[in-house]
Design an enzyme around this catalytic site. Structure first.
Site, PDB file in Angstrom:
ATOM      1  N   ASN A  77       0.842  -1.197   0.000  1.00 29.81           N
ATOM      2  CA  ASN A  77       0.000   0.000   0.000  1.00 29.81           C
ATOM      3  C   ASN A  77       0.891   1.266   0.000  1.00 29.81           C
ATOM      4  O   ASN A  77       2.108   1.171  -0.091  1.00 29.81           O
ATOM      5  CB  ASN A  77      -0.942  -0.051   1.216  1.00 29.81           C
ATOM      6  CG  ASN A  77      -2.264   0.624   0.927  1.00 29.81           C
ATOM      7  OD1 ASN A  77      -2.275   1.699   0.333  1.00 29.81           O
ATOM      8  ND2 ASN A  77      -3.359   0.004   1.323  1.00 29.81           N
ATOM      9  N   HIS A 107      23.579   2.254  12.912  1.00 22.99           N
ATOM     10  CA  HIS A 107      24.746   3.120  13.095  1.00 22.99           C
ATOM     11  C   HIS A 107      25.331   2.829  14.472  1.00 22.99           C
ATOM     12  O   HIS A 107      24.605   2.403  15.379  1.00 22.99           O
ATOM     13  CB  HIS A 107      24.332   4.590  12.999  1.00 22.99           C
ATOM     14  CG  HIS A 107      23.797   4.962  11.644  1.00 22.99           C
ATOM     15  ND1 HIS A 107      24.619   5.212  10.576  1.00 22.99           N
ATOM     16  CD2 HIS A 107      22.530   5.100  11.184  1.00 22.99           C
ATOM     17  CE1 HIS A 107      23.879   5.500   9.522  1.00 22.99           C
ATOM     18  NE2 HIS A 107      22.609   5.438   9.856  1.00 22.99           N
ATOM     19  N   ALA A 161      -1.347  -3.361  13.067  1.00 28.80           N
ATOM     20  CA  ALA A 161      -1.057  -1.968  12.726  1.00 28.80           C
ATOM     21  C   ALA A 161      -0.226  -1.308  13.834  1.00 28.80           C
ATOM     22  O   ALA A 161      -0.467  -1.523  15.021  1.00 28.80           O
ATOM     23  CB  ALA A 161      -2.372  -1.212  12.539  1.00 28.80           C
ATOM     24  N   THR A 166      10.972  -6.133  16.538  1.00 26.33           N
ATOM     25  CA  THR A 166      12.389  -6.059  16.929  1.00 26.33           C
ATOM     26  C   THR A 166      13.028  -7.444  17.038  1.00 26.33           C
ATOM     27  O   THR A 166      14.241  -7.554  17.106  1.00 26.33           O
ATOM     28  CB  THR A 166      12.530  -5.364  18.300  1.00 26.33           C
ATOM     29  OG1 THR A 166      11.839  -6.146  19.281  1.00 26.33           O
ATOM     30  CG2 THR A 166      11.936  -3.959  18.290  1.00 26.33           C
ATOM     31  N   LYS A 167      12.186  -8.486  17.108  1.00 30.84           N
ATOM     32  CA  LYS A 167      12.725  -9.848  17.274  1.00 30.84           C
ATOM     33  C   LYS A 167      11.991 -10.785  16.323  1.00 30.84           C
ATOM     34  O   LYS A 167      10.909 -10.453  15.819  1.00 30.84           O
ATOM     35  CB  LYS A 167      12.494 -10.327  18.708  1.00 30.84           C
ATOM     36  CG  LYS A 167      13.218  -9.481  19.737  1.00 30.84           C
ATOM     37  CD  LYS A 167      13.635 -10.316  20.950  1.00 30.84           C
ATOM     38  CE  LYS A 167      14.611  -9.536  21.810  1.00 30.84           C
ATOM     39  NZ  LYS A 167      14.017  -8.938  22.996  1.00 30.84           N
ATOM     40  N   ARG A 181       4.754  -8.257  20.123  1.00 28.08           N
ATOM     41  CA  ARG A 181       4.690  -9.518  20.883  1.00 28.08           C
ATOM     42  C   ARG A 181       3.668 -10.426  20.223  1.00 28.08           C
ATOM     43  O   ARG A 181       2.613  -9.947  19.767  1.00 28.08           O
ATOM     44  CB  ARG A 181       4.232  -9.260  22.314  1.00 28.08           C
ATOM     45  CG  ARG A 181       5.056  -8.251  23.058  1.00 28.08           C
ATOM     46  CD  ARG A 181       6.198  -8.900  23.788  1.00 28.08           C
ATOM     47  NE  ARG A 181       6.862  -7.945  24.656  1.00 28.08           N
ATOM     48  CZ  ARG A 181       8.186  -7.808  24.727  1.00 28.08           C
ATOM     49  NH1 ARG A 181       8.983  -8.551  23.998  1.00 28.08           N
ATOM     50  NH2 ARG A 181       8.711  -6.923  25.547  1.00 28.08           N
ATOM     51  N   ARG A 184      -1.091 -14.567  19.659  1.00 32.03           N
ATOM     52  CA  ARG A 184      -1.653 -15.904  19.494  1.00 32.03           C
ATOM     53  C   ARG A 184      -1.172 -16.540  18.206  1.00 32.03           C
ATOM     54  O   ARG A 184      -0.532 -15.879  17.373  1.00 32.03           O
ATOM     55  CB  ARG A 184      -3.178 -15.888  19.537  1.00 32.03           C
ATOM     56  CG  ARG A 184      -3.845 -15.124  18.442  1.00 32.03           C
ATOM     57  CD  ARG A 184      -5.299 -14.909  18.813  1.00 32.03           C
ATOM     58  NE  ARG A 184      -6.007 -14.222  17.767  1.00 32.03           N
ATOM     59  CZ  ARG A 184      -6.541 -14.826  16.720  1.00 32.03           C
ATOM     60  NH1 ARG A 184      -6.423 -16.143  16.562  1.00 32.03           N
ATOM     61  NH2 ARG A 184      -7.198 -14.127  15.817  1.00 32.03           N
TER      62      ARG A 184
HETATM   63  C1  LIG Z   1      -2.689  -4.637   2.911  1.00 27.82           C
HETATM   64  C2  LIG Z   1      -3.370  -3.435   3.473  1.00 27.82           C
HETATM   65  O1  LIG Z   1      -3.412  -2.434   2.839  1.00 27.82           O
HETATM   66  S1  LIG Z   1      -3.956  -3.542   5.067  1.00 27.82           S
HETATM   67  C3  LIG Z   1      -4.844  -2.052   5.384  1.00 27.82           C
HETATM   68  C4  LIG Z   1      -4.595  -1.532   6.728  1.00 27.82           C
HETATM   69  N1  LIG Z   1      -5.285  -2.303   7.738  1.00 27.82           N
HETATM   70  C5  LIG Z   1      -4.793  -2.372   8.967  1.00 27.82           C
HETATM   71  O2  LIG Z   1      -3.763  -1.804   9.266  1.00 27.82           O
HETATM   72  C6  LIG Z   1      -5.559  -3.202   9.943  1.00 27.82           C
HETATM   73  C7  LIG Z   1      -4.611  -4.085  10.763  1.00 27.82           C
HETATM   74  N2  LIG Z   1      -5.320  -4.891  11.694  1.00 27.82           N
HETATM   75  C8  LIG Z   1      -4.908  -5.070  12.976  1.00 27.82           C
HETATM   76  O3  LIG Z   1      -3.924  -4.496  13.454  1.00 27.82           O
HETATM   77  C9  LIG Z   1      -5.752  -6.056  13.800  1.00 27.82           C
HETATM   78  O4  LIG Z   1      -5.916  -5.528  15.092  1.00 27.82           O
HETATM   79  C10 LIG Z   1      -5.141  -7.477  13.860  1.00 27.82           C
HETATM   80  C11 LIG Z   1      -5.390  -8.099  12.501  1.00 27.82           C
HETATM   81  C12 LIG Z   1      -3.661  -7.484  14.169  1.00 27.82           C
HETATM   82  C13 LIG Z   1      -5.749  -8.319  14.982  1.00 27.82           C
HETATM   83  O5  LIG Z   1      -7.104  -8.474  14.772  1.00 27.82           O
HETATM   84  P1  LIG Z   1      -7.913  -9.492  15.742  1.00 27.82           P
HETATM   85  O6  LIG Z   1      -7.364 -10.873  15.624  1.00 27.82           O
HETATM   86  O7  LIG Z   1      -9.347  -9.287  15.406  1.00 27.82           O
HETATM   87  O8  LIG Z   1      -7.525  -9.019  17.184  1.00 27.82           O
HETATM   88  P2  LIG Z   1      -8.459  -8.355  18.308  1.00 27.82           P
HETATM   89  O9  LIG Z   1      -9.102  -7.132  17.745  1.00 27.82           O
HETATM   90  O10 LIG Z   1      -9.342  -9.444  18.846  1.00 27.82           O
HETATM   91  O11 LIG Z   1      -7.420  -7.910  19.393  1.00 27.82           O
HETATM   92  C14 LIG Z   1      -6.799  -8.805  20.285  1.00 27.82           C
HETATM   93  C15 LIG Z   1      -6.015  -7.995  21.300  1.00 27.82           C
HETATM   94  O12 LIG Z   1      -4.881  -7.393  20.635  1.00 27.82           O
HETATM   95  C16 LIG Z   1      -4.949  -5.966  20.721  1.00 27.82           C
HETATM   96  N3  LIG Z   1      -4.545  -5.441  19.418  1.00 27.82           N
HETATM   97  C17 LIG Z   1      -5.095  -5.715  18.203  1.00 27.82           C
HETATM   98  N4  LIG Z   1      -4.436  -5.080  17.229  1.00 27.82           N
HETATM   99  C18 LIG Z   1      -3.460  -4.381  17.831  1.00 27.82           C
HETATM  100  C19 LIG Z   1      -2.460  -3.526  17.319  1.00 27.82           C
HETATM  101  N5  LIG Z   1      -2.343  -3.289  16.028  1.00 27.82           N
HETATM  102  N6  LIG Z   1      -1.586  -2.996  18.207  1.00 27.82           N
HETATM  103  C20 LIG Z   1      -1.691  -3.248  19.550  1.00 27.82           C
HETATM  104  N7  LIG Z   1      -2.637  -4.054  20.076  1.00 27.82           N
HETATM  105  C21 LIG Z   1      -3.513  -4.606  19.220  1.00 27.82           C
HETATM  106  C22 LIG Z   1      -6.411  -5.656  21.023  1.00 27.82           C
HETATM  107  O13 LIG Z   1      -6.533  -4.420  21.675  1.00 27.82           O
HETATM  108  C23 LIG Z   1      -6.792  -6.819  21.889  1.00 27.82           C
HETATM  109  O14 LIG Z   1      -6.266  -6.601  23.166  1.00 27.82           O
HETATM  110  P3  LIG Z   1      -7.053  -7.124  24.491  1.00 27.82           P
HETATM  111  O15 LIG Z   1      -7.032  -8.626  24.389  1.00 27.82           O
HETATM  112  O16 LIG Z   1      -6.248  -6.592  25.622  1.00 27.82           O
HETATM  113  O17 LIG Z   1      -8.439  -6.577  24.398  1.00 27.82           O
END
Ligand SMILES: CC(=O)SCCNC(=O)CCNC(=O)[C@H](O)C(C)(C)COP(=O)(O)OP(=O)(O)OC[C@H]1O[C@@H](n2cnc3c(N)ncnc32)[C@H](O)[C@@H]1OP(=O)(O)O
Length: 199
Positions: A77, A107, A161, A166-167, A181, A184
């Site tokens: 993207n 660096h 997102a 880092t690892k 981290r 799952r």
């Molecule tokens: C190819 C493209 O162009 S993509 C377009 C852009 N799209 C995006 O950036 C969307 C990215 N999606 C995400 O980041 C999603 O949150 C995913 C896919 C990583 C996880 O989705 P799910 O499996 O539905 O996770 P869910 O929403 O159940 O969250 C689980 C836990 O992780 C946390 N969590 C989810 N995503 C993030 C994140 N990015 N950063 C930090 N914590 C997160 C949630 O707050 C939740 O925490 P909790 O258990 O304490 O309540």
């Protein structure tokens, strides 16, 4: 440089390669998104040997391009940045959200070793080194993800997102956060309601 040792990035050969990649990125970024033929031509030169079905929104920013190996059907993207001073390897069917940074260069930590200095001929230079990045096949990166040098991400991972990786991340993991981290492992129980369309 490619061996991961400290190098002078002002070296004439490296400079020429970066200038070439810079010009190709500038050309690509200036093209209309509808000019498929011209975009493909520039990408073929910037990322020689890339897999079929490469789809990049742009703008893109590569240091060298030639040090990045891209598998089949990669999608990136908006704002895809790869500082490939050492090999960056991306498997097949990898999707990148917007604002991705793949950052191998390092660096020196001490400013005394890191700061810009002068060659006897007056030119400026500094030292850096890099560690490779390896991204497996079938991965999806959300927006605003940064991957640091030395990291290997296994096949089938989802990186949330805003993560900073880092690892190493084991295959089939969902990893989120800064530092990223694993929260799952992805299993067949995650099959989505849309799975019929994926066949
Ligand atoms: C190819 C493209 O162009 S993509 C377009 C852009 N799209 C995006 O950036 C969307 C990215 N999606 C995400 O980041 C999603 O949150 C995913 C896919 C990583 C996880 O989705 P799910 O499996 O539905 O996770 P869910 O929403 O159940 O969250 C689980 C836990 O992780 C946390 N969590 C989810 N995503 C993030 C994140 N990015 N950063 C930090 N914590 C997160 C949630 O707050 C939740 O925490 P909790 O258990 O304490 O309540």
């Amino acid at each position: 440089m490619l061996a991961g040792k400290l190098y002078d990035s002002s070296d004439a050969e490296l400079l020429a390669l970066r200038k070439k990649a810079g010009d190709l990125c500038t050309r690509f970024n200036a093209l209309s998104r509808n000019d498929d033929e011209a975009r493909a031509e520039v990408l073929d030169e910037l990322l020689p040997g890339h897999g079929e079905g490469l789809d990049v929104m742009g703008p893109v920013f590569f240091d060298y391009g030639i040090h990045t190996t891209v598998g089949a059907r990669m999608f990136a993207n908006f704002n895809f940045t790869v500082l490939d001073c050492v090999p960056v390897t991306i498997g097949d069917d990898v999707m990148f959200g917007p604002n991705i940074s793949l950052l191998p260069p390092m660096h020196p930590l001490r400013w005394q070793d890191r700061n810009v200095r002068r060659h006897p001929d007056g030119g400026f230079y500094n030292y850096e080194y890099g560690e490779p990045i390896v991204i497996g096949s079938n991965c999806w990166f959300g927006g605003d993800v940064t991957v640091l040098g030395g990291v290997t991400i296994g096949d089938g991972c989802v990186i949330g997102a805003g993560s900073v990786v880092t690892k190493d991340i084991p295959a089939n993991s969902v990893a989120v956060g800064n530092p990223a981290r694993v929260i799952r492992t992805i299993t067949d129980a995650d099959a989505s309601v849309y799975q019929d369309y994926a066949r």
